[in-house]
Design a protein around this motif. Structure first.
Motif, PDB file in Angstrom:
ATOM      1  N   GLY A  34     -26.166 -87.816 -34.287  1.00  0.00           N
ATOM      2  CA  GLY A  34     -25.102 -88.563 -34.949  1.00  0.00           C
ATOM      3  C   GLY A  34     -24.340 -89.552 -34.108  1.00  0.00           C
ATOM      4  N   LYS A  35     -24.108 -89.242 -32.844  1.00  0.00           N
ATOM      5  CA  LYS A  35     -23.412 -90.167 -31.935  1.00  0.00           C
ATOM      6  C   LYS A  35     -23.926 -89.904 -30.532  1.00  0.00           C
ATOM      7  N   LEU A  36     -23.620 -90.822 -29.609  1.00  0.00           N
ATOM      8  CA  LEU A  36     -24.007 -90.631 -28.221  1.00  0.00           C
ATOM      9  C   LEU A  36     -22.857 -91.061 -27.331  1.00  0.00           C
ATOM     10  N   ASP A  37     -22.346 -90.118 -26.554  1.00  0.00           N
ATOM     11  CA  ASP A  37     -21.305 -90.394 -25.567  1.00  0.00           C
ATOM     12  C   ASP A  37     -21.892 -90.269 -24.170  1.00  0.00           C
ATOM     13  N   LEU A  38     -21.506 -91.197 -23.294  1.00  0.00           N
ATOM     14  CA  LEU A  38     -21.872 -91.151 -21.884  1.00  0.00           C
ATOM     15  C   LEU A  38     -20.602 -90.908 -21.086  1.00  0.00           C
ATOM     16  N   ILE A  39     -20.530 -89.795 -20.388  1.00  0.00           N
ATOM     17  CA  ILE A  39     -19.298 -89.381 -19.709  1.00  0.00           C
ATOM     18  C   ILE A  39     -19.500 -89.439 -18.207  1.00  0.00           C
ATOM     19  N   VAL A  92     -25.598 -84.266 -11.276  1.00  0.00           N
ATOM     20  CA  VAL A  92     -26.041 -85.662 -11.378  1.00  0.00           C
ATOM     21  C   VAL A  92     -26.091 -86.116 -12.830  1.00  0.00           C
ATOM     22  N   GLY A  93     -26.791 -85.364 -13.692  1.00  0.00           N
ATOM     23  CA  GLY A  93     -26.822 -85.681 -15.114  1.00  0.00           C
ATOM     24  C   GLY A  93     -27.064 -84.413 -15.906  1.00  0.00           C
ATOM     25  N   MET A  94     -26.454 -84.327 -17.102  1.00  0.00           N
ATOM     26  CA  MET A  94     -26.623 -83.142 -17.943  1.00  0.00           C
ATOM     27  C   MET A  94     -26.736 -83.563 -19.391  1.00  0.00           C
ATOM     28  N   GLU A  95     -27.815 -83.097 -20.036  1.00  0.00           N
ATOM     29  CA  GLU A  95     -28.256 -83.591 -21.334  1.00  0.00           C
ATOM     30  C   GLU A  95     -27.569 -82.960 -22.529  1.00  0.00           C
ATOM     31  N   ASN A  96     -26.292 -82.586 -22.441  1.00  0.00           N
ATOM     32  CA  ASN A  96     -25.601 -81.988 -23.573  1.00  0.00           C
ATOM     33  C   ASN A  96     -25.847 -82.810 -24.838  1.00  0.00           C
ATOM     34  N   ALA A  97     -26.082 -82.126 -25.941  1.00  0.00           N
ATOM     35  CA  ALA A  97     -26.490 -82.803 -27.176  1.00  0.00           C
ATOM     36  C   ALA A  97     -25.434 -83.812 -27.617  1.00  0.00           C
ATOM     37  N   GLY A  98     -25.807 -85.080 -27.663  1.00  0.00           N
ATOM     38  CA  GLY A  98     -24.913 -86.136 -28.114  1.00  0.00           C
ATOM     39  C   GLY A  98     -23.813 -86.483 -27.135  1.00  0.00           C
ATOM     40  N   THR A  99     -23.745 -85.802 -26.006  1.00  0.00           N
ATOM     41  CA  THR A  99     -22.631 -85.964 -25.062  1.00  0.00           C
ATOM     42  C   THR A  99     -23.157 -85.746 -23.656  1.00  0.00           C
ATOM     43  N   GLY A 116      -1.090 -87.449 -24.877  1.00  0.00           N
ATOM     44  CA  GLY A 116      -1.665 -88.388 -23.923  1.00  0.00           C
ATOM     45  C   GLY A 116      -3.072 -88.063 -23.493  1.00  0.00           C
ATOM     46  N   ASP A 117      -3.572 -86.880 -23.825  1.00  0.00           N
ATOM     47  CA  ASP A 117      -4.926 -86.499 -23.447  1.00  0.00           C
ATOM     48  C   ASP A 117      -5.902 -86.766 -24.583  1.00  0.00           C
ATOM     49  N   GLU A 118      -7.117 -87.131 -24.199  1.00  0.00           N
ATOM     50  CA  GLU A 118      -8.227 -87.258 -25.138  1.00  0.00           C
ATOM     51  C   GLU A 118      -9.136 -86.041 -25.006  1.00  0.00           C
ATOM     52  N   ALA A 119      -9.943 -85.802 -26.026  1.00  0.00           N
ATOM     53  CA  ALA A 119     -10.887 -84.687 -25.989  1.00  0.00           C
ATOM     54  C   ALA A 119     -12.226 -85.156 -26.549  1.00  0.00           C
ATOM     55  N   VAL A 120     -13.286 -84.817 -25.856  1.00  0.00           N
ATOM     56  CA  VAL A 120     -14.636 -85.196 -26.260  1.00  0.00           C
ATOM     57  C   VAL A 120     -15.508 -83.954 -26.236  1.00  0.00           C
ATOM     58  N   THR A 121     -16.318 -83.787 -27.274  1.00  0.00           N
ATOM     59  CA  THR A 121     -17.293 -82.703 -27.312  1.00  0.00           C
ATOM     60  C   THR A 121     -18.552 -83.221 -28.000  1.00  0.00           C
ATOM     61  N   ASN A 122     -19.389 -82.331 -28.501  1.00  0.00           N
ATOM     62  CA  ASN A 122     -20.716 -82.733 -28.974  1.00  0.00           C
ATOM     63  C   ASN A 122     -20.718 -83.515 -30.279  1.00  0.00           C
ATOM     64  N   THR A 123     -19.677 -83.430 -31.048  1.00  0.00           N
ATOM     65  CA  THR A 123     -19.594 -84.171 -32.307  1.00  0.00           C
ATOM     66  C   THR A 123     -18.289 -84.966 -32.328  1.00  0.00           C
ATOM     67  N   LEU A 124     -18.141 -85.816 -33.342  1.00  0.00           N
ATOM     68  CA  LEU A 124     -16.917 -86.611 -33.477  1.00  0.00           C
ATOM     69  C   LEU A 124     -15.850 -85.823 -34.227  1.00  0.00           C
TER      70      LEU A 124
END
Length: 900
Positions: free
Chosen positions: A297-302, A310-317, A198-206
């Motif tokens: 490669g991708k861009l996620d906004l969390i 406030v905001g943190m520029e993690n690469a692609g995430t 039931g949990d999702e996981a998001v990191t810097n790549t797909l």
């Protein structure tokens, strides 16, 4: 701290905090010699690890279940050992290490020891024998607790569901895995995350592979990352909504589209619609500026519900606080504008900061200053109606208050302790740094500056760079060593230049006379013997031609190719110069006569320079009040509202009640007609310039209703708020809530508290907190302060509540008594950021005696505060300066036309 559902949970947290050792800070202690195996004394490294070992690649295998109190990890680090050693130094903090081993280049597996040597996470990994230089693989198996603050990997709970989010900048990755936790160490990462059903996981790549694990969970293997430093990794785990956004199409040299996703807590996915809809246009405008294809490669906004950065520029995430990311298309202009600038800032980092990373924390200023400078510029290029063209200049002027302190720091901050790292993330880095870059761009032109930026980035793709590297790219572009000297002087000298300026007209033509020293306000003990190499642009008359030149000496005469002698010389033409002007009173009066006709950026700069002269005791208040009134009816919202914070200061620092009453009456007479023209509700001006009018109405209504206590405005505002058939304009709703809190007292306050207990809307919760901080009744204000300990407030909301405690200055003495009485509980409730924020409202104490008391109270615990000793220094200095201003000479209290 994660949101906890019951008071018992809060009690347990307080008990645990009391049992745990205090969070020490290297600012207060020197490294101690350590007895090494070779029987020689070795100094434990602090902020910089030895160069004898370098990471080459990480393999992270983490099991993250936010329903638990800890997570587990198996980590491999391939390293290059450059010198024979029987141990190495790396970073790890509060990791429960089950096993550690080293694998040699020949494949031999050797047991290793692990010892965390310093409280801030310097660790020693010992080998059974000395190993020759070679490529090694370090292996670790460990567990770690979710962080109780908002650093590292931490938990958040909402509606009975648990989530994990990360914040690793600056040095909190070491709390999540053993690592080399410095920006200069960039390597690829292979990441595997195991999560429960039931949990999702998001990191810097797909993810590239998914496997089922016993118990119904999943093991997700993600694509390898490009080289990254530890602080740019990111994780989000839980029953998340993942929303597919519009694909960012190919552009220029980038042939592949970029998948865009939004990530939020369960049920909040629809709130991502606005952010996702505006991202492609903003992103493509940014990418065109750099002329370098996006790399990740991708861009996620969390959207993280409890996130203090406030905001943190993690690469692609990129991770944002919910208050900023979950804006709606019909939110206030201010909310959308604020988000767009923040969003552009974090997107800019994907190139300047992520693709090319500072080699050390001493150069983080260039990373943050650049993004702060470019973000409003790109928003303005993409959506000029959002009125962001002058954000950089306006924020640089605001930074001058901090930069005027004797205890301020240089932009290029030498890093000797971990507290130095924390203080590097302040308005000197962001706002002053951006202002200096804007000044340089204005001097050489946008095309040349853009070319220098591209040159710098292309030289260091996927690598690290220093400020000196950027200076090299700038020098290679403009071939002007004096310009580079100017930039160096600004980043290496603390404080604001005070530029005395006049003009004369001999037979040879117009001459500009300059003298400079460091600015200091009344009561300051800052040394003034400093001079900068500074770009200066001047214009003879309001409509003359602008000439720019470089001031290189403490005293200098500059010749202009003009024979006619002007009636007035416009200094700091273009408004981008980072300095305060010192002019004769007659020069100021001539400037005030033409001030309404000048460009908006020049109006802002001149107004702030005049305020600086008033604050230094060199010009009377009446001159500033004249300037403020002259600008009250100008079209630009930011210029018309710029005096409001300063006018509030004048009211609070008035030496007598009668002086305060006279000043209040004068301000009411000046600004009531402005509201009549703008309107409490939308009208003609909104049809002509809707964004500008909404932004002005927001500030103007707040100033009249909350600072000047205009009874008519307050009554009309309450009527709008209570009307059942209409809604007040969105931009004045927050002020309406504050007025209702002040006028209606406990029944309305109880409603706001109920809203905080039950609502999961981050924006509504923030507005409720803002209104509560405006309560005027002392009994209710005391109850609001105690809400800091309520388990239904998130930690970032605790910090908001504390930072806002100075908004009603009459409550500051009671707030100070509360801090002293509750420090043990505050330590348990908050983080180092919370404790550092406690000092911010204390400027309002405004007496030398209070400054001594604050010094005595906070100095012994400086190591616990974010920013360490400098946080205490600046808090104490602000109180002393306020006291000096209040005791200023009698002419300071006059309004225009008032007799002495």
């Amino acid at each position: 701290m994660p949101t906890l559902p019951r008071l018992t949970a809060l009690f347990l947290a307080l008990v645990l905090a009391a049992l745990l050792p205090p969070r020490a800070d290297a600012w207060a202690a020197k490294p101690k010699p350590l007895k090494a195996q070779a029987d020689t004394e070795e100094v434990v490294p602090t902020v910089r690890l030895p160069d004898t070992v370098r990471p080459l690649r990480y393999r992270l295998n983490l099991t993250i279940d936010p329903d638990q109190t800890e997570y587990s990890g198996q980590v491999e680090i391939k390293v290059a050992l450059g010198k024979a050693a029987d141990h190495i130094w790396l970073n790890g903090r509060d990791l429960d290490m089950a096993s550690a081993e080293v694998v040699t280049a020949a494949g031999e597996r050797l047991p290793a020891t692990w010892d965390q040597v310093t409280p801030d996470g310097v660790a020693r990994m010992g080998f059974p024998r000395s190993l020759a230089p070679q490529t090694l693989t370090l292996r670790f198996t460990y567990t770690a607790p979710f962080d109780p603050s908002l650093d590292g990997l931490y938990r958040v709970s909402e509606k009975g569901l648990n989530y994990a989010f990360s914040q690793f900048e600056a040095i909190s990755a070491r709390q999540a895995w053993p690592c080399f936790d410095e920006p200069r160490f960039k390597t690829p990462y292979d990441i595997t995350l195991t999560v429960k059903a039931g949990d999702e996981a998001v990191t810097n790549t797909l993810p590239v592979r998914e496997e089922a694990v016993p118990g119904g969970g999943r093991r997700l293997t993600f694509a390898p990352t490009r080289p990254l430093p530890t602080y740019l990794l990111a994780f989000a785990v839980g029953p998340l909504d993942i929303v597919k956004g519009p694909t960012i199409p190919p552009s220029g040299a980038r042939r592949r589209p970029i998948p865009l996703r939004g990530v939020a807590l369960h049920g909040k996915g629809p709130r991502l619609a606005y952010a996702l809809s505006v991202t492609p246009g903003l992103f493509l405008t940014m990418e065109r500026y750099f002329g370098i294809p996006y790399a990740y490669g991708k861009l996620d906004l969390i959207a993280a519900p409890d996130f203090d950065a406030v905001g943190m520029e993690n690469a692609g995430t990129i991770i944002y606080s919910e208050q900023r990311l979950l804006v709606k298309a019909d939110d206030t202009v201010d909310a959308r504008r604020r988000f767009l600038v923040l969003h552009a800032h974090e997107i800019a980092h994907q190139w300047f900061g992520d693709l090319v990373t500072p080699a050390g924390w001493e150069d983080i200023w260039l990373n943050e200053a650049f993004a702060s400078w470019l973000a409003p510029k790109v928003v303005d290029a993409w959506q000029p109606r959002m009125l962001t063209a002058r954000v950089v200049e306006q924020e640089a002027l605001e930074a001058m208050d901090l930069d005027s302190l004797a205890s301020t720091r240089t932009i290029h901050q030498p890093i000797a302790t971990t507290s130095d790292i924390e203080t590097a993330f302040d308005n000197i880095t962001y706002r002053k740094g951006a202002g200096v870059l804007s000044m340089v761009e204005g001097y050489i032109g946008p095309d040349a500056f853009r070319k220098a930026v591209a040159t710098h980035l292309r030289r260091h793709i996927d690598g690290v760079a220093t400020a000196q590297d950027f200076f090299g790219a700038l020098a290679d572009t403009v071939h002007d060593p004096v310009l580079v000297d100017s930039l160096r002087s600004y980043i290496n000298l603390p404080g604001v230049p005070r530029l005395s300026l006049g003009w004369t007209c001999p037979r040879t033509g117009l001459q500009v006379l300059t003298a400079q020293r460091r600015y200091r306000p009344l009561g300051s003990e800052a040394a003034t013997a400093a001079h900068w190499t500074l770009p200066l642009c001047v214009r003879p008359g309001a409509a003359g031609a602008t000439t720019c030149m470089m001031v290189t000496a403490a005293r200098q005469t500059l010749s202009l190719s003009q024979s006619a002698c002007p009636a007035v010389l416009i200094p700091n033409a273009t408004g981008s110069g980072y300095f305060r002007l010192s002019l004769t009173t007659e020069h100021w009066r001539r400037l005030l006569a033409v001030l309404p006709r000048l460009p908006a950026a020049e109006q802002l700069a001149l107004l702030e320079s005049l305020w600086g002269e008033v604050a230094a005791g060199h010009q009377p208040q009446s001159l500033y009040l004249t300037a403020a009134v002259n600008l009250a009816t100008v079209p630009a919202w930011d210029v018309a509202s710029a005096p409001f914070p300063r006018l509030k200061q004048l009211l609070e620092q008035a030496p007598t009640d009668s002086d305060r009453a006279a000043l209040r009456l004068f301000l009411l007479q000046a600004w009531r007609p402005v509201l009549t023209r703008v309107g409490l509700t939308p009208g003609k001006l909104d049809r002509v310039a809707p964004e500008n009018t909404a932004l002005l109405r927001d500030r103007l209504v707040a100033f009249l209703a909350l600072e000047l206590r205009d009874e008519d405005v307050r009554a009309r505002l309450m009527a709008l708020m209570r009307a059942s058939d209409t809604q007040p304009p969105a931009e004045i709703r927050a002020t309406g809530m504050a007025v209702m809190a002040q006028e209606l007292g406990r029944p309305y306050i109880n409603g706001l508290v109920d809203q905080l207990r039950s609502s999961t809307d981050a924006e509504e919760r923030e507005m409720a907190l803002d209104a509560l901080n405006r309560v005027t009744d002392p009994t209710l204000a005391a109850e609001v302060r105690d809400m800091v300990f309520a388990p239904w407030l998130k930690l970032n909301e605790v910090n908001m509540l504390i930072r806002g405690q100075g908004r009603e200055s009459s409550h500051v003495p009671a707030y100070w008594a509360w801090v002293q009485a509750n420090m043990a509980h505050l330590r348990a409730r908050g983080s180092s950021a919370t404790l550092g924020a406690l000092t911010l409202p204390l400027e309002g104490l405004c007496s030398a005696t209070a400054a001594d008391q604050v010094e005595g109270f906070f100095r012994p615990m400086a190591a616990e505060l974010e920013g360490g000793g400098r946080t205490v220094d600046q808090a104490v200095e602000r109180i002393r300066l306020c006291a000096a201003q209040r005791a200023g000479p009698p002419p300071q209290t006059q309004t225009p036309g008032q007799k002495q």
